[in-house]
Design an enzyme around this catalytic site. Sequence first.
Site, PDB file in Angstrom:
ATOM      1  N   ARG A 160      65.455  11.065  51.116  1.00 31.44           N
ATOM      2  CA  ARG A 160      65.754  11.652  49.798  1.00 31.44           C
ATOM      3  C   ARG A 160      65.661  13.184  49.843  1.00 31.44           C
ATOM      4  O   ARG A 160      65.133  13.808  48.915  1.00 31.44           O
ATOM      5  CB  ARG A 160      64.791  11.126  48.727  1.00 31.44           C
ATOM      6  CG  ARG A 160      64.908   9.654  48.454  1.00 31.44           C
ATOM      7  CD  ARG A 160      66.259   9.319  47.805  1.00 31.44           C
ATOM      8  NE  ARG A 160      66.234   7.988  47.243  1.00 31.44           N
ATOM      9  CZ  ARG A 160      66.438   6.875  47.935  1.00 31.44           C
ATOM     10  NH1 ARG A 160      66.726   6.929  49.218  1.00 31.44           N
ATOM     11  NH2 ARG A 160      66.401   5.700  47.329  1.00 31.44           N
ATOM     12  N   SER A 234      64.559   5.211  40.559  1.00 29.86           N
ATOM     13  CA  SER A 234      63.196   5.443  41.074  1.00 29.86           C
ATOM     14  C   SER A 234      62.715   6.807  40.602  1.00 29.86           C
ATOM     15  O   SER A 234      63.375   7.810  40.842  1.00 29.86           O
ATOM     16  CB  SER A 234      63.194   5.462  42.598  1.00 29.86           C
ATOM     17  OG  SER A 234      63.663   4.259  43.118  1.00 29.86           O
ATOM     18  N   GLU A 330      60.785  11.854  42.602  1.00 33.45           N
ATOM     19  CA  GLU A 330      62.130  11.881  43.202  1.00 33.45           C
ATOM     20  C   GLU A 330      63.072  12.557  42.200  1.00 33.45           C
ATOM     21  O   GLU A 330      63.990  13.284  42.564  1.00 33.45           O
ATOM     22  CB  GLU A 330      62.609  10.457  43.489  1.00 33.45           C
ATOM     23  CG  GLU A 330      63.980  10.443  44.123  1.00 33.45           C
ATOM     24  CD  GLU A 330      64.643   9.089  44.145  1.00 33.45           C
ATOM     25  OE1 GLU A 330      64.051   8.127  44.630  1.00 33.45           O
ATOM     26  OE2 GLU A 330      65.797   9.009  43.693  1.00 33.45           O
TER      27      GLU A 330
HETATM   28  N1  EPU Z   1      57.268  -3.838  44.250  1.00 37.29           N
HETATM   29  C1  EPU Z   1      56.147  -4.060  43.514  1.00 37.29           C
HETATM   30  N2  EPU Z   1      56.231  -3.936  42.162  1.00 37.29           N
HETATM   31  C2  EPU Z   1      57.387  -3.610  41.535  1.00 37.29           C
HETATM   32  C3  EPU Z   1      58.556  -3.384  42.301  1.00 37.29           C
HETATM   33  C4  EPU Z   1      58.475  -3.504  43.677  1.00 37.29           C
HETATM   34  O1  EPU Z   1      55.070  -4.361  44.051  1.00 37.29           O
HETATM   35  O2  EPU Z   1      57.379  -3.501  40.315  1.00 37.29           O
HETATM   36  C5  EPU Z   1      57.202  -3.977  45.721  1.00 37.29           C
HETATM   37  C6  EPU Z   1      58.196  -5.007  46.202  1.00 37.29           C
HETATM   38  O3  EPU Z   1      57.632  -6.271  46.236  1.00 37.29           O
HETATM   39  C7  EPU Z   1      58.546  -4.523  47.581  1.00 37.29           C
HETATM   40  C8  EPU Z   1      58.364  -3.019  47.479  1.00 37.29           C
HETATM   41  O4  EPU Z   1      57.602  -2.762  46.319  1.00 37.29           O
HETATM   42  O5  EPU Z   1      57.615  -5.000  48.527  1.00 37.29           O
HETATM   43  C9  EPU Z   1      59.674  -2.259  47.477  1.00 37.29           C
HETATM   44  O6  EPU Z   1      60.407  -2.547  46.298  1.00 37.29           O
HETATM   45  P1  EPU Z   1      62.002  -2.444  46.270  1.00 37.29           P
HETATM   46  O7  EPU Z   1      62.555  -3.307  47.333  1.00 37.29           O
HETATM   47  O8  EPU Z   1      62.450  -2.689  44.887  1.00 37.29           O
HETATM   48  O9  EPU Z   1      62.337  -0.971  46.739  1.00 37.29           O
HETATM   49  P2  EPU Z   1      61.675   0.447  46.400  1.00 37.29           P
HETATM   50  O10 EPU Z   1      61.017   0.932  47.641  1.00 37.29           O
HETATM   51  O11 EPU Z   1      60.876   0.418  45.157  1.00 37.29           O
HETATM   52  C10 EPU Z   1      63.718   1.851  47.224  1.00 37.29           C
HETATM   53  C11 EPU Z   1      64.526   2.985  46.678  1.00 37.29           C
HETATM   54  C12 EPU Z   1      65.556   2.447  45.684  1.00 37.29           C
HETATM   55  C13 EPU Z   1      66.458   1.486  46.418  1.00 37.29           C
HETATM   56  C14 EPU Z   1      65.583   0.330  46.981  1.00 37.29           C
HETATM   57  C15 EPU Z   1      66.367  -0.616  47.825  1.00 37.29           C
HETATM   58  C16 EPU Z   1      63.054   4.921  46.765  1.00 37.29           C
HETATM   59  C17 EPU Z   1      62.196   5.867  46.002  1.00 37.29           C
HETATM   60  N3  EPU Z   1      63.640   3.943  46.050  1.00 37.29           N
HETATM   61  O12 EPU Z   1      62.981   1.320  46.127  1.00 37.29           O
HETATM   62  O13 EPU Z   1      66.352   3.544  45.247  1.00 37.29           O
HETATM   63  O14 EPU Z   1      67.440   0.932  45.543  1.00 37.29           O
HETATM   64  O15 EPU Z   1      64.546   0.890  47.838  1.00 37.29           O
HETATM   65  O16 EPU Z   1      66.703  -0.054  49.037  1.00 37.29           O
HETATM   66  O17 EPU Z   1      63.196   5.078  47.978  1.00 37.29           O
HETATM   67  C18 EPU Z   1      66.596   5.191  43.555  1.00 37.29           C
HETATM   68  O18 EPU Z   1      66.418   6.016  44.447  1.00 37.29           O
HETATM   69  O19 EPU Z   1      66.786   5.529  42.357  1.00 37.29           O
HETATM   70  C19 EPU Z   1      66.529   3.785  43.888  1.00 37.29           C
HETATM   71  C20 EPU Z   1      66.621   2.822  42.971  1.00 37.29           C
END
Ligand code: EPU
Length: 335
Positions: A160, A234, A330
Amino acid sequence: MQQHFNYSLKEYNTFGFDASCDRICFIEQEEDLEDLLPIQESVFILGGGSNVLFAKDISKVILKPTMSEILVIEENDDWLIVQVGAGKVWHEFVEWCVNNNYGGVENLSFIPGTVGAAPIQNIGAYGVELEQIFVGLHAYQLSSGNKEYFTKEVCAFGYRDSIFKQKLKGKYLVTDVQFKLTKHNHTLEYSYKPLQEFISASNQEPSVKGISEAVISIRQSKLPDPKEIGNAGSFFKNPIVDKSVFEKIKESHPNVPSYPVNETKVKIPAAWLIDQLGWKGHTVGDVGVHKKHALVLVNYGEGKGTDIVVLAKKITTSVKEKFQINLEREVQLVL
Ligand code: EPU
């Protein structure tokens, strides 16, 4: 070039905050920039408004590029390089690729924002980051009006992150971005677990279109649509921490999720950290933490940018106290 004074930005940020700016200029073609630059006033460049937080009225000139042409600038039997106008809505570009069966951006389906904003923060999702298909971009230096070409190396992409969020922050306006796409033998990426599960449940051979459809469906199931509930995706970045910090958390929380970064560092999902502290679904007045995803802060309608700032501060303080981890925004705070 169209311009307006004392203009409301409510329709131009996905949180839906009603901040106003001194002046907004819609950059419809490069000649508009040649007339406008060099500019001495304080400027903010606006893409789709999907990664910004307007906390108060903005005493700046907003420049909003709207050029949206897709040009094929080089191609052979196997691949093509396209140059896309900065104002093109990102997902419309993805749809163009998917409809032509051009591979490379399908994992980045349905990300809000514009093509010009995409390289600034090296957008990424479901195992793919923009830098993997990025070739170069053209941008104008605001202080001189000079047009320059930036290669991938010069852009210095990170998680990012790019040179445009660091050394060159606020100094250039991107006019177009070039991407390399495959015509066949696509490198399909679906190792991200929910994507893998979706693809195997569909009983179809993975394809550019199939992955795009799966990503759209996964995103729709857990991320709120900004047209219905104001949000900027995010809100925080996933923190990258020393392995020792991670091991310490693991002692008390054996199921803590993580992604390896290198020998000494791991990335921990910020959503998980926030969720552990019970923030999911929490509301204060008309803002809150989304009920399905702890990383998404939302405006239910009448909230203010400053309410989000206060909520975000409370979240970062509680994460710091409990896990000794500093969360970084972010989303860009515009003052
Ligand atoms: N999780 C929780 N609680 C929640 C949501 C998620 O414990 O409420 C846990 C999930 O179980 C999982 C982990 O957190 O183990 C990761 O969650 P998720 O797969 O939803 O991905 P993320 O790391 O929260 C990132 C990006 C997203 C992108 C997704 C998918 C960042 C800051 N965010 O989210 O990007 O869509 O991976 O690749 O890197 C964005 O940048 O606006 C965005 C949505």
